[in-house]
Design a protein around this motif. Structure first.
Motif, PDB file in Angstrom:
ATOM      1  N   ASP A 312       0.842  -1.207   0.000  1.00  0.00           N
ATOM      2  CA  ASP A 312       0.000   0.000   0.000  1.00  0.00           C
ATOM      3  C   ASP A 312       0.873   1.252   0.000  1.00  0.00           C
ATOM      4  O   ASP A 312       0.606   2.215  -0.719  1.00  0.00           O
ATOM      5  CB  ASP A 312      -0.916   0.025   1.232  1.00  0.00           C
ATOM      6  CG  ASP A 312      -1.991  -1.038   1.126  1.00  0.00           C
ATOM      7  OD1 ASP A 312      -2.125  -1.610   0.026  1.00  0.00           O
ATOM      8  OD2 ASP A 312      -2.677  -1.310   2.130  1.00  0.00           O
ATOM      9  N   GLU A 313       1.943   1.179   0.824  1.00  0.00           N
ATOM     10  CA  GLU A 313       2.845   2.327   0.894  1.00  0.00           C
ATOM     11  C   GLU A 313       3.464   2.599  -0.481  1.00  0.00           C
ATOM     12  O   GLU A 313       3.525   3.732  -0.936  1.00  0.00           O
ATOM     13  CB  GLU A 313       3.986   2.020   1.866  1.00  0.00           C
ATOM     14  CG  GLU A 313       3.862   2.765   3.179  1.00  0.00           C
ATOM     15  CD  GLU A 313       4.864   2.235   4.178  1.00  0.00           C
ATOM     16  OE1 GLU A 313       6.045   2.094   3.813  1.00  0.00           O
ATOM     17  OE2 GLU A 313       4.450   1.939   5.316  1.00  0.00           O
ATOM     18  N   VAL A 315       2.328   1.800  -3.366  1.00  0.00           N
ATOM     19  CA  VAL A 315       1.340   2.322  -4.311  1.00  0.00           C
ATOM     20  C   VAL A 315       1.192   3.827  -4.123  1.00  0.00           C
ATOM     21  O   VAL A 315       1.203   4.587  -5.094  1.00  0.00           O
ATOM     22  CB  VAL A 315      -0.017   1.604  -4.117  1.00  0.00           C
ATOM     23  CG1 VAL A 315      -1.118   2.341  -4.869  1.00  0.00           C
ATOM     24  CG2 VAL A 315       0.076   0.166  -4.602  1.00  0.00           C
ATOM     25  N   SER A 316       1.140   4.258  -2.825  1.00  0.00           N
ATOM     26  CA  SER A 316       0.931   5.699  -2.635  1.00  0.00           C
ATOM     27  C   SER A 316       2.196   6.476  -3.012  1.00  0.00           C
ATOM     28  O   SER A 316       2.127   7.569  -3.568  1.00  0.00           O
ATOM     29  CB  SER A 316       0.477   6.020  -1.207  1.00  0.00           C
ATOM     30  OG  SER A 316       1.507   5.697  -0.320  1.00  0.00           O
ATOM     31  N   GLN A 317       3.371   5.856  -2.739  1.00  0.00           N
ATOM     32  CA  GLN A 317       4.626   6.521  -3.137  1.00  0.00           C
ATOM     33  C   GLN A 317       4.691   6.671  -4.652  1.00  0.00           C
ATOM     34  O   GLN A 317       5.106   7.691  -5.186  1.00  0.00           O
ATOM     35  CB  GLN A 317       5.831   5.711  -2.670  1.00  0.00           C
ATOM     36  CG  GLN A 317       6.202   6.023  -1.234  1.00  0.00           C
ATOM     37  CD  GLN A 317       7.324   5.137  -0.742  1.00  0.00           C
ATOM     38  OE1 GLN A 317       7.923   4.394  -1.510  1.00  0.00           O
ATOM     39  NE2 GLN A 317       7.590   5.201   0.544  1.00  0.00           N
ATOM     40  N   ARG A 318       4.247   5.586  -5.330  1.00  0.00           N
ATOM     41  CA  ARG A 318       4.276   5.603  -6.780  1.00  0.00           C
ATOM     42  C   ARG A 318       3.375   6.705  -7.310  1.00  0.00           C
ATOM     43  O   ARG A 318       3.733   7.435  -8.221  1.00  0.00           O
ATOM     44  CB  ARG A 318       3.763   4.250  -7.291  1.00  0.00           C
ATOM     45  CG  ARG A 318       4.225   3.947  -8.682  1.00  0.00           C
ATOM     46  CD  ARG A 318       3.460   2.815  -9.215  1.00  0.00           C
ATOM     47  NE  ARG A 318       2.856   3.315 -10.450  1.00  0.00           N
ATOM     48  CZ  ARG A 318       2.513   2.550 -11.440  1.00  0.00           C
ATOM     49  NH1 ARG A 318       2.673   1.279 -11.360  1.00  0.00           N
ATOM     50  NH2 ARG A 318       1.995   3.039 -12.528  1.00  0.00           N
ATOM     51  N   GLN A 319       2.205   6.829  -6.692  1.00  0.00           N
ATOM     52  CA  GLN A 319       1.260   7.865  -7.095  1.00  0.00           C
ATOM     53  C   GLN A 319       1.914   9.243  -6.943  1.00  0.00           C
ATOM     54  O   GLN A 319       1.846  10.079  -7.843  1.00  0.00           O
ATOM     55  CB  GLN A 319      -0.012   7.762  -6.222  1.00  0.00           C
ATOM     56  CG  GLN A 319      -1.138   8.676  -6.661  1.00  0.00           C
ATOM     57  CD  GLN A 319      -1.506   8.479  -8.129  1.00  0.00           C
ATOM     58  OE1 GLN A 319      -1.689   7.353  -8.576  1.00  0.00           O
ATOM     59  NE2 GLN A 319      -1.558   9.571  -8.884  1.00  0.00           N
ATOM     60  N   ALA A 320       2.591   9.416  -5.768  1.00  0.00           N
ATOM     61  CA  ALA A 320       3.224  10.709  -5.510  1.00  0.00           C
ATOM     62  C   ALA A 320       4.294  10.989  -6.564  1.00  0.00           C
ATOM     63  O   ALA A 320       4.406  12.095  -7.095  1.00  0.00           O
ATOM     64  CB  ALA A 320       3.831  10.717  -4.116  1.00  0.00           C
ATOM     65  N   GLU A 322       4.440   9.746  -9.586  1.00  0.00           N
ATOM     66  CA  GLU A 322       3.807  10.010 -10.881  1.00  0.00           C
ATOM     67  C   GLU A 322       3.344  11.462 -10.960  1.00  0.00           C
ATOM     68  O   GLU A 322       3.501  12.121 -11.985  1.00  0.00           O
ATOM     69  CB  GLU A 322       2.620   9.078 -11.088  1.00  0.00           C
ATOM     70  CG  GLU A 322       3.008   7.850 -11.889  1.00  0.00           C
ATOM     71  CD  GLU A 322       1.901   6.824 -11.971  1.00  0.00           C
ATOM     72  OE1 GLU A 322       0.745   7.169 -11.677  1.00  0.00           O
ATOM     73  OE2 GLU A 322       2.217   5.678 -12.305  1.00  0.00           O
ATOM     74  N   ASP A 323       2.771  11.934  -9.823  1.00  0.00           N
ATOM     75  CA  ASP A 323       2.314  13.329  -9.792  1.00  0.00           C
ATOM     76  C   ASP A 323       3.486  14.270 -10.015  1.00  0.00           C
ATOM     77  O   ASP A 323       3.405  15.226 -10.788  1.00  0.00           O
ATOM     78  CB  ASP A 323       1.660  13.652  -8.438  1.00  0.00           C
ATOM     79  CG  ASP A 323       0.321  12.944  -8.305  1.00  0.00           C
ATOM     80  OD1 ASP A 323      -0.129  12.374  -9.317  1.00  0.00           O
ATOM     81  OD2 ASP A 323      -0.253  12.939  -7.197  1.00  0.00           O
ATOM     82  N   ARG A 324       4.614  13.951  -9.305  1.00  0.00           N
ATOM     83  CA  ARG A 324       5.805  14.796  -9.444  1.00  0.00           C
ATOM     84  C   ARG A 324       6.308  14.803 -10.886  1.00  0.00           C
ATOM     85  O   ARG A 324       6.666  15.836 -11.436  1.00  0.00           O
ATOM     86  CB  ARG A 324       6.923  14.261  -8.542  1.00  0.00           C
ATOM     87  CG  ARG A 324       6.958  14.903  -7.189  1.00  0.00           C
ATOM     88  CD  ARG A 324       7.340  16.376  -7.307  1.00  0.00           C
ATOM     89  NE  ARG A 324       6.998  17.123  -6.125  1.00  0.00           N
ATOM     90  CZ  ARG A 324       7.770  17.246  -5.069  1.00  0.00           C
ATOM     91  NH1 ARG A 324       8.946  16.680  -5.060  1.00  0.00           N
ATOM     92  NH2 ARG A 324       7.380  17.945  -4.045  1.00  0.00           N
TER      93      ARG A 324
END
Ligand code: ADP
Length: 730
Positions: A312-313, A315-320, A322-324
C-alpha cells in the motif's frame, strides 16, 4: 468398513500416458484369469491326494463336456465382464494432461467397487464348483458319494479359495495401488484394517480346514463333533481377527483424523500417538510436521500482512512520484517553449494550462498588466494540443479583478471563490473549491498574476497549504511566466537597437536613393537656366519631372514606413482582410498566368487590427510571391490560407517560386534589403510588413527552400469573439 476421506480430486501425479493403461489392464486381467484357472488344478490334485475320488471319477470329470462347458463359460464370461468393467480405468491411465472430473469420478467409483465385484464372482464360482464336480462325477463317473464326501468337497473349495484367492487378491490390490497413485486420489479404497481382518480370519480357517481334511483322510472317520470343533475354532479365529482390527484401528485413529480433513488444510489440535509401534512413531512424526507447518503458516500470514502494508505504501509513493513526474514534465514543456522562442502570449497560455494541471484546478489564466503589446491581457490556459481560451468579456473582467487583488497583496494567496460573481463559474465551486492566485514579478516589479480556479479543498486548509506544495508550484510557474515575459522584453529591446541600426542604414539608403535623382534635377535645372530653346527646355523639364517623381515615390514609401505606429485598431475579420487583398491582386495574377488558391477556415474570433495596414502587408507578400514565381515557365502557384490555433490566427502566403537562399534569409526583413534591380524593388516591403505585424502584437516568419518556394506566415492574437467585443480594455 468404509473408505475414509473425501471424494476424488483431479491431479496429475504418477506416470500416465500411452501404453501404461493397456499394460495395467493386461496385468490385472491376467491375475483374474489365474484365479479361475488355478482352483481346478489345486482342487482336483487335492481330491486325488485325499482319496476323495477315484482316478476314474476324476478323469470322467475332466473329460466331461458338461464340466468343460461350465468351466469355459464361467472363465470367458468373467474375463469379458472384468475387461469391460476396467476399460475406463485403463483409458484414463492412457490419457495425458488433466482429466475431465466426470471421467475421474467414474474411475474412482469403479476402483472402489472392484473388490466387492471380484469376491462376489470368485466366491460364487467356488460355491458352485464342488457341486458341479460332484454332479458330473455322479452322472458320468458312476460315483455314489456319502454326505461326508460332499462336505469334504466343499471344504476343498474353501482351502483352494484361500490359497489361490487371497494372494492373488493382494497382488491385484498392488496393481490398483499403482493406478490410484497415477490419478492422485486422496481417499482410502481398501483400508489396512480390512487386510488385517482377511489375513487374521482366513489363515486360521485354512490351517484348520487342512488339519480336518488331513485327520479325515488318515482315519477315514468324520463326525459331527469334528465339524463342530472346526466351526468353533473358526469362530474364535474370526473374533480374534476382529480384536486385531480394533487394536489397529485405535493406533490408526489419529492419522484417520488427518485424512478426514481431506488433505487440504491442517487438522485442528495436536496429533497424539495411540500406540507404541511404527504407527505410533509415524503419528508423532506427522504431528511434529503439522506443528511446524502450522507455525510456518502463521509466519507466512504475518509476512503477508506486512507485505500488504508495504505494498500500500509503495502504491501511494508511486502515485506521488507520478504526480511529481507530471509536474516536472509540465515545467519542462514550458521551458522548452521559452527556449525555442515561442511568443510570450503562447507561453503564458501554456503556463496557465499546465498550472491548472499541476494544481488540480478546473482551469487557470494568466493576467498581464502591461500585456504583451502594451494593453492588459488575460490569457486562458492552453496545454500541449489542448484547448486554449480567448479572453472573453465577463470572464476576463473577473480574472482582472482577482489579479488586481493578487497584485496588491504581492504574494501567493487564496482568493474567496466567486466574490462579486453573479453565478458560480463551475459546479465545482459550489463544493467549496477555492481560487489560488500568485503574482508574476518581472525585474522587481509585479507585472501580472496567475489565477487558478476550482482548486479542490476548503479555504482554511488551502491557506495552510500555501506554505507547502501550492506555494512551491505557484512559485515555479510564475517564475517561468516572468522568464517568458523577460525574454520577450529582451527580444523587443534587441529589435529596438536593431531598429536604431536600421535607421542609420535607412538614412544612408534614403540619401543614396534620393541623391541620384536630385543630382539629375539640379543638373537639368542648371542647364535650364538661360536656355532659350523651348523644345530643349520642355525636354529638360520632363527629365526634372521624372526624377522628382522618383523622389516622390521614395518619400511615399518612407511615409508608409514611418506611419506604421498610428494604427486605427478595431475588431476585424482576418478572412475579410485576405478577401480584400485578393480582390486587389486577382486580376494581375490571372493575367500573368499565376493560379491563386485561397483556403479560409471558419472564424472563431476576431483580431484587433488596422484593416488597411493588414491588407498592405498581404499585398506586399503577394507582390513578392508573384515576382518569385514569374521566373517559372509554367505552373505558377500562390496559396493563401488562414488557420486558427488556440487564441491565435495564422495567415500563410505560400509560393512555388525561386525561394530564398539560406544566407540572405535573416536579412529579408531589413529595410532596403533587396535582391532586385533598380526600379524593381526598394527593399522596404518586408520591413514595413514586419513593423505592422509586430505593432499588432503578432509575428511574421519565413520558411524557404530552393525547391519548395517560400512561405511567409503571419501570426496574430485573437482579441475578441465578435466585433465590438474586445478582450480587455483598460
Ligand atoms: P523588395 O521586394 O522590394 O526587394 P522586400 O523587403 O519585399 O523588398 O523583399 C526583400 C527581399 O526578400 C527581396 O528582394 C527578395 O530577395 C526576397 N523575397 C521576398 N519575398 C520573396 C519570395 N516570395 N520569394 C523569393 N524571395 C523573396
Amino acid at each position: 468398513m468404509n473408505g475414509l476421506g473425501g471424494g476424488p480430486i483431479v491431479a496429475e501425479v504418477g506416470i500416465r500416458g500411452p501404453g501404461v493403461g493397456e499394460d495395467w489392464l493386461r496385468r490385472v486381467l491376467f491375475l483374474i484369469l489365474w484365479c479361475y484357472l488355478l482352483p481346478p488344478v489345486f482342487g482336483l490334485s487335492y481330491i486325488k491326494l485325499s482319496n476323495l475320488m477315484t482316478s476314474g471319477e476324476i478323469r470322467a470329470v475332466i473329460l466331461s463336456p458338461l464340466h468343460a462347458a461350465y468351466a469355459a463359460a464361467l472363465i470367458v464370461g468373467t474375463f469379458l465382464y472384468f475387461r469391460q468393467y476396467l476399460r475406463p480405468v485403463a483409458s484414463a491411465l492412457e490419457a495425458s494432461g488433466a482429466i475431465d472430473p466426470a471421467v475421474l469420478s467414474d474411475v474412482d467409483r469403479r476402483i472402489q467397487r472392484f473388490p466387492g465385484r471380484f469376491w462376489g464372482f470368485f466366491l460364487a464360482f467356488l460355491a458352485l464348483a464342488p457341486n458341479v464336480v460332484m454332479l458330473v462325477a455322479v452322472l458320468e463317473g458312476g460315483m455314489q458319494p456319502t454326505w461326508g464326501v460332499w462336505i469334504r468337497l466343499q471344504l476343498v473349495a474353501v482351502i483352494v479359495s484361500i490359497i489361490v484367492g487371497l494372494p492373488i487378491f493382494f497382488l491385484m490390490l498392488d496393481r490398483f495401488g499403482e493406478a490410484v497413485g497415477a490419478f492422485g486420489f486422496e481417499r482410502v479404497y481398501f483400508p489396512l484394517t480390512r487386510r488385517i481382518f482377511l489375513i487374521g480370519a482366513l489363515v486360521p480357517l485354512l490351517i484348520d480346514t487342512v488339519l480336518v481334511q488331513y485327520y479325515w483322510t488318515r482315519t477315514g472317520y468324520f463326525t459331527a463333533e469334528v465339524l463342530g470343533l472346526w466351526a468353533v475354532v473358526e469362530v474364535v479365529a474370526v473374533l480374534g481377527s476382529l480384536l486385531f482390527v480394533r487394536s489397529f484401528r485405535g493406533s490408526l485413529s489419529p492419522l484417520t483424523g488427518v485424512f478426514a480433513s481431506g488433505g487440504s488444510g491442517l487438522p485442528d489440535g495436536p496429533l497424539i500417538a495411540r500406540s507404541t509401534d511404527e504407527i505410533g512413531l509415524l503419528t508423532q512424526a506427522i504431528g511434529r510436521l503439522i506443528g511446524e507447518l502450522r507455525e510456518r503458516d502463521q509466519m507466512l500470514e504475518a509476512q503477508n500482512e506486512e507485505l500488504t502494508v508495504s505494498n500500500d505504501e509503495l502504491v501511494s509513493q508511486r502515485q506521488a512520484l507520478e504526480d511529481r513526474l507530471m509536474e516536472v514534465e509540465a515545467y519542462n514543456d514550458i521551458l522548452r517553449a521559452v527556449a525555442e522562442g515561442e511568443p510570450a502570449g503562447k507561453v503564458l497560455a501554456r503556463i496557465a494550462g499546465h498550472g491548472a494541471e499541476v494544481l488540480g484546478a478546473s482551469r487557470a489564466a494568466v493576467y498581464s498588466a502591461e500585456g504583451i503589446s502594451g494593453t492588459p491581457t488575460v490569457i486562458w490556459g492552453r496545454r500541449e494540443g489542448g484547448e486554449a481560451g480567448a479572453a472573453g468579456g465577463n470572464e476576463a473582467e473577473r480574472v482582472r479583478r482577482l489579479a488586481e487583488r493578487v497584485l496588491r497583496a504581492g504574494r501567493e494567496c487564496v482568493l474567496p471563490a466567486d466574490q462579486g460573481d453573479p453565478a458560480p463559474a463551475s459546479p465545482a465551486s459550489a463544493r467549496g473549491d477555492v481560487i489560488l492566485g500568485a503574482p508574476i514579478w518581472v525585474q522587481g516589479k509585479v507585472t501580472g498574476a496567475l489565477i487558478a480556479f476550482g482548486v479542490p479543498g476548503r479555504e482554511k486548509d488551502r491557506e495552510k497549504e500555501m506554505g507547502g506544495d501550492d506555494a512551491r508550484r505557484l512559485g515555479i510557474l510564475t517564475r517561468q511566466a516572468a522568464l517568458a515575459i523577460e525574454r520577450e522584453m529582451l527580444q523587443s529591446r534587441i529589435i529596438q537597437s536593431e531598429k536604431l541600426a536600421a535607421i542609420g542604414e535607412l538614412v544612408a539608403g534614403v540619401a543614396h536613393e534620393i541623391n541620384n535623382p536630385l543630382t539629375g534635377v539640379v543638373g537639368y535645372a542648371d542647364l535650364l537656366t538661360g536656355n532659350p530653346d523651348p523644345q530643349k527646355t520642355a525636354r529638360m523639364a520632363g527629365f526634372i519631372k521624372q526624377e522628382a517623381g522618383r523622389c516622390v515615390k521614395i518619400v511615399q514609401n518612407l511615409l508608409t514606413f514611418s506611419r506604421r505606429r498610428d494604427l486605427a485598431l478595431e475588431p476585424i475579420s482576418i478572412n475579410h482582410v485576405v478577401r480584400r487583398a485578393v480582390e486587389l491582386r486577382e486580376y494581375d495574377l490571372r493575367t500573368s498566368g499565376t493560379s491563386l488558391l485561397v483556403g479560409l477556415s471558419p472564424e472563431p474570433g476576431f483580431v484587433l487590427g488596422d484593416e488597411n495596414h493588414l491588407v498592405q502587408v498581404l499585398l506586399n507578400l503577394m507582390a513578392n510571391a508573384a515576382q518569385a514565381v514569374s521566373g517559372r515557365p509554367a505552373d505558377r502557384r500562390l496559396e493563401i490560407q488562414t488557420r486558427w490555433e488556440g487564441g491565435w490566427v495564422e495567415v500563410s502566403v505560400r509560393d512555388n517560386g525561386s525561394g530564398i537562399r539560406e544566407e540572405i534569409l535573416p536579412k529579408v526583413f531589413d529595410p532596403f534589403f533587396t535582391t532586385k534591380g533598380v526600379g524593381e524593388g526598394t527593399g522596404l516591403g518586408l520591413s514595413i510588413s514586419y513593423g505592422i505585424v509586430k505593432a499588432h502584437g503578432g509575428d511574421i516568419r519565413v520558411e524557404s527552400g530552393p525547391v519548395e518556394g517560400s512561405t511567409f506566415t503571419i501570426v496574430l492574437p485573437v482579441r475578441a469573439t465578435r466585433p465590438g467585443q474586445e478582450a480587455v480594455r483598460d
